[in-house]
Motif scaffolding. Structure first.
Motif, PDB file in Angstrom:
ATOM      1  N   LEU A  63       7.544  -0.043  11.826  1.00 50.20           N
ATOM      2  CA  LEU A  63       6.649  -0.098  10.675  1.00 50.20           C
ATOM      3  C   LEU A  63       6.016   1.282  10.557  1.00 50.20           C
ATOM      4  O   LEU A  63       5.401   1.781  11.509  1.00 50.20           O
ATOM      5  N   ASN A  64       6.182   1.916   9.394  1.00 54.63           N
ATOM      6  CA  ASN A  64       5.795   3.308   9.226  1.00 54.63           C
ATOM      7  C   ASN A  64       4.765   3.458   8.101  1.00 54.63           C
ATOM      8  O   ASN A  64       4.803   2.726   7.107  1.00 54.63           O
ATOM      9  N   TYR A  65       3.899   4.436   8.290  1.00 59.09           N
ATOM     10  CA  TYR A  65       2.873   4.699   7.273  1.00 59.09           C
ATOM     11  C   TYR A  65       2.744   6.199   7.118  1.00 59.09           C
ATOM     12  O   TYR A  65       2.650   6.955   8.103  1.00 59.09           O
TER      13      TYR A  65
ATOM     14  N   THR B  66       3.348   5.212  13.083  1.00 58.39           N
ATOM     15  CA  THR B  66       4.496   4.342  13.260  1.00 58.39           C
ATOM     16  C   THR B  66       4.258   3.433  14.445  1.00 58.39           C
ATOM     17  O   THR B  66       3.605   3.823  15.425  1.00 58.39           O
TER      18      THR B  66
ATOM     19  N   LEU C  33       3.579   2.957   2.917  1.00 61.77           N
ATOM     20  CA  LEU C  33       3.994   1.997   3.939  1.00 61.77           C
ATOM     21  C   LEU C  33       5.486   1.698   3.781  1.00 61.77           C
ATOM     22  O   LEU C  33       5.986   1.556   2.670  1.00 61.77           O
ATOM     23  N   SER C  34       6.196   1.618   4.886  1.00 62.04           N
ATOM     24  CA  SER C  34       7.612   1.277   4.864  1.00 62.04           C
ATOM     25  C   SER C  34       7.973   0.551   6.144  1.00 62.04           C
ATOM     26  O   SER C  34       7.284   0.660   7.165  1.00 62.04           O
TER      27      SER C  34
ATOM     28  N   THR D  63       0.856  -1.181   0.000  1.00 59.18           N
ATOM     29  CA  THR D  63       0.000   0.000   0.000  1.00 59.18           C
ATOM     30  C   THR D  63       0.888   1.225   0.000  1.00 59.18           C
ATOM     31  O   THR D  63       1.957   1.235   0.625  1.00 59.18           O
TER      32      THR D  63
ATOM     33  N   ARG E 140       0.612   8.777   4.433  1.00 60.42           N
ATOM     34  CA  ARG E 140      -0.299   8.804   3.279  1.00 60.42           C
ATOM     35  C   ARG E 140      -1.186  10.034   3.347  1.00 60.42           C
ATOM     36  O   ARG E 140      -1.604  10.472   4.432  1.00 60.42           O
TER      37      ARG E 140
END
Length: 967
Positions: free
Chosen positions: A471-473, A485, A405-406, A402, A475
């Motif tokens: 885990l990062n987002y 995060t 997301l990283s 998506t 958007r």
């Protein structure tokens, strides 16, 4: 430990949002706002426009204009909310203390300084150099600190090192040469003054004068410097100036695949001691050197996969004659009378029995050491230390799952090693006797050890391993933007100390901590901001059932300048309101495993038929309390950030910190100062520790900045900050007292307690009618104290510890101001930093102010301001006495002084060469400059520096000439 703030930089939350002002005026204002930090959430960067936390920041480049070898001494007056307390002054041992928004814990035996995070992991910042630092940020409210769990309550100082940038190779070289000198040395007496005052003190005690008129005249005229020496020991040991140098070489550049930054730095500093090592191979000059290396590389392995390797380290070397530090040297300089003995014995002299004395021998006595002999002939100490810091970070963008997301992960390994060696020997000294006007020399040592012997100093090592994953987002959906995060981190800290005579390691238990958390930020229409944070952390330092803590926080922000009614306003370029509330913690509560029972060694007893066998015993110590926990703190903060006319920047914060679950106050030896909650008649040998204490700390801070327009021929800039905080001990579990003035509850942290002085006795009638300390022989000219030791502060006829009350302000100021300002005109520029503090007290204590009271019976120049019948109306200090005075040298308000000051911390004048001229020789920029640090102090202390005075290493000021060139 690894944490959710890191130094990687990626897409800003706001870059795709609509409705941003697009005119140049607003873009300019945003650039000025971005002088504040970009906050990092996991490995995502958040635009400072959207930050709702309270954060102060400064760029590393501005710190290059302050010439100090320790980074902490470059931070005076720079960051709103950060109080910098000067420490020592000796090269290599001159680190300052840092305090974020004052104090919220009354425990003086624990670390109350901010947590230091370097490139995302715990580290040591003091040995970094300004040239390798991108920026330093101070995190202050719960919104910024909650994710640091029970390590965040004292604030967090983030240090980000420099990174490479896309572009051709850029090389920068700088060289700075200068010297240090003491701002002020203690006032000393010559031999005639010393002997005259010694006689006066003897007469004051009812004795005959010690020195006769002939001796006094010999001291006055200096007719015989061997039998009647007159030595200024500071002049003999110290030089006027000591050289210092700093060399720096940087490389920076990169392309689409690789970006790099490399820095090399060398600092060399000599101490104020004379170069005794030049004259004796078995001595050393006082020196300190440090060599720093930094290599930061970022590699794009693929379009979406990035690796970053950050490496830094330094090597320190320090040497001193006589002792590893100069504390003993300066104590000897202060405690050796000027008439004790000559520094050296004349060449060709003979001992009392006719033996020749070696040339260059030293005077001395059995009871007094010769400071110069110590420095020149008793050996030397050398010390070395290495520091290594590393971070390896991987980030992969997961847009195929998506967009936005990283995932990222980092590992860190830091190592610090120290060790040294001591080479010592004895040096013969000769006392000088007066034999009918002739000098008679007598050896002091019967069989001196004149050969150097070596000993390895206690080596030690500190290894820290950290791990972080997140885990990062990030958007944007139309006018909505979400950044989130979730992260986990863990660290282990091993402290290793090797015994000097064996290879066995004496290791402390490793410190193990796990933590993590999450943060979600929502932005609507680039106007309304909401953020939720949650940190969790666990530590082996608490009982198994009580190791895990949760730390929530929330914040809101409103960018009013993006509203339609302000969008085209030419006065208000930017306006943001913000507020936050949350919970932080502090696990540094004064020791490890305090939840356990203790069984210390007790008295030894003789057993057996004839009571000849000695056996030790074990006592029951402090009882266990498995519920012991960390200190907790609720933090509320409201603030506003604004820019007016695109030039005037303003930021204001008000805060309230309520810390609770503090343990009772513990003294330096580990015992409770008091505890009014558990009565002693219960029979405990040591009262169990209970989390009961409460402290409130509230205040405000503000920054104001102004910069002229870039088109102006004369550029002026100014950044000012002010900080105020007041603490209050709400509860301290204190034992009841007849004198309520002895209780700390209801008072600020750190207020001093002592006797209240009523001035000096001026008549015998007043002496006879006043209460006095038991056993003290009080006379006219002595200090008179208030009698407050009875019930509710009423007189009880005795001066003792019950008469102590608050006699001043804490040593840490609660009001401070800083100003960094300067001008630029054509190629010329000037930059300066001024710092001011108030509401602090200093105390005139120690042998420098206690005349003739130390073991060597010395006095300083302060004795000239003593009480006599002739100076009764103007005397600054009590009468002189040779006895162990039981009255005049108690801790009292008589020796309290206002410690406020205004200091010119740094001043730099520079000239940049014309670019069209230097471009012909392939130089992109070149600047020459002169620099000075600690140049001026306006204060109320005539006896020395208000931050450090007495008999130790003197405070320093420096002057230097430098060149900075870019290629």
């Amino acid at each position: 430990m690894a944490f959710g703030y890191t130094s990687s930089s990626y897409a800003q939350v706001s870059e795709n949002l609509p409705d941003y002002k697009t005119d140049s005026l607003y873009k300019d204002s945003l650039n000025r706002i971005k002088e504040k930090p970009l906050r990092y959430i996991g490995f995502n960067r958040q635009d400072s426009v959207l930050i709702t936390s309270s954060i102060s920041t400064l760029k590393g480049d501005v710190l290059t204009k302050n010439f100090n070898t320790n980074l902490s001494n470059k931070l005076y007056g720079r960051l709103a909310g950060l109080t910098v307390a000067q420490g020592g002054n000796e090269p290599g041992l001159d680190g300052a203390g840092l305090f974020s928004r004052g104090l919220s814990s009354y425990q003086s035996n624990v670390n109350r300084e901010p947590l230091i995070i370097i490139d995302g992991f715990i580290g040591s910042y003091e040995l970094l150099v300004a040239e390798e630092i991108e920026e330093i940020s101070l995190l202050k409210d719960a919104s910024a600190l909650a994710i640091y769990g029970f390590r965040g309550a004292n604030g967090v100082l983030l240090v980000t090192t420099k990174r490479g940038k896309k572009g051709p190779l850029a090389v920068s070289f700088s060289s700075q040469l200068g010297f240090n000198q003491a701002t002020m040395l203690p006032k000393t007496l010559n031999s005639f003054q010393y002997a005259t005052l010694f006689n006066e003190a003897s007469v004051n005690d009812g004795r005959a004068p010690f020195y006769d008129a002939t001796t006094l005249e010999a001291y006055r005229t200096g007719s015989n410097p061997i039998l009647f020496p007159n030595v200024n020991w500071y002049d003999e040991a110290l030089r006027n100036t000591a050289p210092i140098s700093n060399y720096n070489l940087n490389f920076k550049g990169g392309d689409n695949n690789v970006k790099y930054f490399v820095a090399l730095n060398a600092i060399n500093q000599q101490g104020l001691l004379k170069n005794f090592g030049d004259n004796d191979l078995e001595s050393r000059n006082s020196t300190y050197s440090r060599y720093n290396l930094r290599s930061n590389v970022e590699v794009n392995i693929t379009k979406r996969f990035t690796a970053t390797l950050l490496l830094g380290g330094n090597v320190e070397n320090k040497a001193n004659p006589f002792q590893i530090t100069t504390g003993g040297t300066f104590a000897a300089l202060a405690s050796t009378p000027p008439n004790a003995f000559p520094v050296r014995i004349p060449n060709g002299s003979l001992t009392f029995d006719g033996n020749p004395i070696p040339n260059g021998s030293y005077g001395g006595t059995i009871g007094l050491t010769n400071p110069i002999a110590n420095l020149a002939g008793t050996g030397f100490f050398e010390y070395g230390a290495t520091t290594f810091q590393s971070v390896f970070n991987l980030k992969h963008e997961l847009d195929f799952i998506t967009k936005g997301l990283s995932v990222s992960g980092a590992v860190s390994f830091n190592n610090y090693f120290q060790g040294g060696s001591a080479k010592t020997k004895q040096v013969q000294r000769y006392s000088v006797l007066n034999n009918n006007g002739n000098a008679l020399y007598v050896p002091v040592l019967v069989e001196p050890n004149l050969i150097l012997s070596g000993q390895e100093l206690f080596p030690g090592e500190n290894r820290t391993f950290g791990l972080q994953s997140s885990l990062n987002y990030n958007r944007t959906f139309g006018k909505h933007a979400v950044t989130a995060t979730a992260f986990f981190n863990s660290d282990v800290n091993n402290i290793i100390r090797v015994q000097p005579t064996t290879s066995a390691a004496n290791n402390a238990f490793p410190y193990k901590t796990n933590g993590g958390g999450s943060r979600v930020t929502y932005v609507n229409s680039n106007k309304y901001i909401a953020e939720l944070s949650l940190g969790f952390m666990e530590s082996e330092n608490f009982a198994k059932s009580n190791r895990l803590g949760f730390f929530p926080a929330a914040s809101l922000g409103w960018i009013a300048s993006n509203e339609s009614f302000l969008k085209n306003n030419q006065t208000v370029s930017f306006l943001k309101f913000r507020g936050s509330f949350g919970l932080t913690g502090n696990d540094n509560i004064g020791g490890r495993f305090l939840f356990e029972s203790r069984y210390p060694n007790g008295d030894s007893y003789y057993f057996g038929p004839n009571a000849t066998t000695l056996s030790a015993s074990i006592n029951q110590g402090r009882l266990a309390n498995p519920n012991i926990t960390w200190e907790k703190e609720k933090v509320a903060n409201i603030g506003v950030d604004a820019i007016f006319f695109n030039q005037l920047k303003l930021s204001v914060d008000a805060f309230n910190r309520d810390r609770y679950d503090l343990l009772p106050e513990i003294n330096a030896s580990g015992g409770l100062v008091s505890n009014g909650s558990i009565p002693s008649f219960l029979g405990f040998n040591q009262i169990p520790l209970i989390n009961q204490g409460k402290v409130n700390n509230k205040g405000f801070e503000a920054t104001l900045g102004y910069t002229t327009k870039a088109s102006s021929k004369l550029t002026f800039y100014a950044d000012a900050n002010i900080f105020y905080a007041k603490s209050n001990i709400d509860f301290n579990a204190e034992a009841p007292s007849l004198n309520p003035g002895l209780l700390k509850t209801g008072l600020p942290i750190g207020v001093p307690f002592g006797l209240r002085s009523l001035g000096l006795f001026q008549s015998q009638a007043d002496v006879d009618a006043s209460p006095k300390p038991i056993g003290a022989n009080v006379k006219i000219g002595d200090i008179k104290y208030a009698d407050l030791g009875g019930p509710n502060g009423t007189p009880d006829g005795i001066i003792d510890g019950n008469d102590n009350v608050v006699i001043g302000n804490p040593g840490l100021p609660n009001l401070s101001l800083g100003l960094n300002s300067g001008f630029k005109y054509k190629g010329f520029d000037i930059d300066f930093v001024v710092q001011a503090v108030t509401n602090r007290s200093v105390f005139l204590t120690g042998s420098y102010f206690n005349q003739f009271q130390n073991a060597n019976g010395t006095a300083s120049g302060i004795a000239l301001e003593r009480w006599t019948p002739e100076t009764a109306a103007t005397a600054e200090f009590p009468r002189l006495s040779l006895d162990g005075n039981q009255n005049n040298y108690r801790f009292s308000s008589f020796y309290v002084r206002d410690g406020s000051f205004i200091k010119l911390r740094s001043l730099e004048l520079g000239y940049s060469l014309n670019k069209s001229l230097i471009s012909k020789i392939k130089i992109t920029n070149a600047r020459v400059f002169v620099n000075g640090t600690n140049l001026l102090s306006i204060d109320k202390i005539p006896y020395g520096d208000p931050e450090s005075f007495g008999t130790g290493y003197p405070p320093l000021q420096s002057y230097s000439l430098g060149l900075r060139v870019g290629f």
